[in-house]
Enzyme design. Sequence first.
Site, PDB file in Angstrom:
ATOM      1  N   LYS A 249       2.669  20.191   9.188  1.00 59.31           N
ATOM      2  CA  LYS A 249       2.253  20.801   7.732  1.00 59.31           C
ATOM      3  C   LYS A 249       1.831  22.131   8.029  1.00 59.31           C
ATOM      4  O   LYS A 249       1.727  22.654   9.135  1.00 59.31           O
ATOM      5  CB  LYS A 249       1.033  19.615   7.418  1.00 59.31           C
ATOM      6  CG  LYS A 249       1.289  18.296   7.373  1.00 59.31           C
ATOM      7  CD  LYS A 249       2.177  17.895   6.183  1.00 59.31           C
ATOM      8  CE  LYS A 249       2.967  16.854   6.214  1.00 59.31           C
ATOM      9  NZ  LYS A 249       2.299  15.564   5.922  1.00 59.31           N
TER      10      LYS A 249
HETATM   11  C1  LIG Z   1       2.355  13.852   5.628  1.00 65.40           C
HETATM   12  C2  LIG Z   1       2.120  13.204   4.466  1.00 65.40           C
HETATM   13  C3  LIG Z   1       1.283  12.202   4.098  1.00 65.40           C
HETATM   14  C4  LIG Z   1       0.572  11.778   5.669  1.00 65.40           C
HETATM   15  O1  LIG Z   1       0.003  12.453   6.320  1.00 65.40           O
HETATM   16  P1  LIG Z   1      -0.603  12.091   7.687  1.00 65.40           P
HETATM   17  O2  LIG Z   1      -1.772  12.986   8.062  1.00 65.40           O
HETATM   18  O3  LIG Z   1       0.531  11.779   8.666  1.00 65.40           O
HETATM   19  O4  LIG Z   1      -1.135  10.576   7.506  1.00 65.40           O
HETATM   20  C5  LIG Z   1       0.851  11.795   2.983  1.00 65.40           C
HETATM   21  N1  LIG Z   1       1.273  12.248   1.864  1.00 65.40           N
HETATM   22  C6  LIG Z   1       2.422  13.245   1.956  1.00 65.40           C
HETATM   23  C7  LIG Z   1       2.966  13.586   0.679  1.00 65.40           C
HETATM   24  C8  LIG Z   1       2.962  13.503   3.107  1.00 65.40           C
HETATM   25  O5  LIG Z   1       3.751  14.509   3.128  1.00 65.40           O
END
Ligand SMILES: *Cc1c(COP(=O)(O)O)cnc(C)c1O
Length: 408
Positions: free
Chosen positions: A203
């Site tokens: 992210k």
């Molecule tokens: C990455 C992601 C999540 C989940 O995030 P985590 O921190 O891995 O639980 C949820 N929604 C979207 C749209 C994502 O891209």
Amino acid sequence: MTAPNSATEARLAIEGGSPVRETFLPYHKPFLGAEEEASILDSMRSGWLTTGPKTKAFESAIAEYVGAKHCVALNSCTAALHLGLEAVGVGPGDEVITSPLTFASTANVIVHRGATPVFADVEPDTFNLDANAFAAAITPRTKAVIPVHLFGQACDMDAIDATARKHGIAVIEDAAHAIGTEYRGRRIGGSGNLTAFSFYATKNITTGGEGGALTTNDAALAERLAIMSLHGISKDAWKRYSASGYKHWDIVYPGYKYNMFDLQAAIGLPQLEKIERFWDRRLELKARLDAGLRQIAELAFPAERDYGKHAHHLYPIVIRTEDLGVDRDAIMDAIQKENVGIGIHFRAVHLHPYYVEQWGFRRGMFPHSEYYSDRTLSLPLYPKMTDRDADDVVRVVQKVLEAYRKKA
Ligand SMILES: *Cc1c(COP(=O)(O)O)cnc(C)c1O
């Protein structure tokens, strides 16, 4: 379209030619530096590893950055979405609406609450939740909606919030792609809706691999979320071993083990300080990719609205496979063989086996999501990339599409 680099064989690597790049460009590499190393060493040497002062500092820093009154740091965005649904009282018999173009967890957490997942289609140009489709999916059982700010562009929140308010529906924003995103003059996370962020390795900023947060402006809700994130034990239980002596703790709810710990926050704090620099670099790289790719006839790109800053978390392309005679997966394989990593964000959730078999979703229900789901892939876009890396990505995509165009 320009011809593939003359130094490179025009024959695709997947067919035995030489790849455009000699070394593999990973789909993502985190940008970690001396500040993160120093911060983690500081935590290790202090002996405070789990939830403590750095987690509290990270919560304050995130709240301040997004413009929210409160932030609860958690071990993932999935945990944040789950806790958010719990906090607004979603349970068996309730329906929760989201869009099919999202990660597994956005839909799975609805099932974890014992509630019914309901999908509403996306806008055909931005691929964000369509406010009209959301309104049309509401029933007397609808308890919450999870708009996903896809790729780092905000959903049209004025329209979604207004509909939700009219029907008494809770809004939990999935801002996994949207730290730093703005909508009509404010950052996502500061609206007063519960907003879930992810600090997973890929992210825009990371807490070292895994991590998440929920923001809210409601003090009572924030306190309950903090308690629920740590076994449902009474407030500030993380201080129970402090110098002022051992304190009893009480179980006040059946909570979860969702707390962020200090080694995560130690990485997250310096990452947050770099977020604008990261964004500037993303913009530069995006401009390079745009310059080379926007002229390719078989490619389309998600529309960008002018209502606020786009975090440019991803660089998705839509391949008009109907003009090529091969499908997305063939193009995906060919690109990877040229030594460029890719991602897919996302194959529509309602078409995955569990959602088809358990909930009866089928192809044809959400045409805009399905069109995109079949044709998209995400190219590398991250601050650690060099200009040359970006140029290589362009050359690879040009080479692959050129090769398949001749066959079409
Ligand atoms: C990455 C992601 C999540 C989940 O995030 P985590 O921190 O891995 O639980 C949820 N929604 C979207 C749209 C994502 O891209």
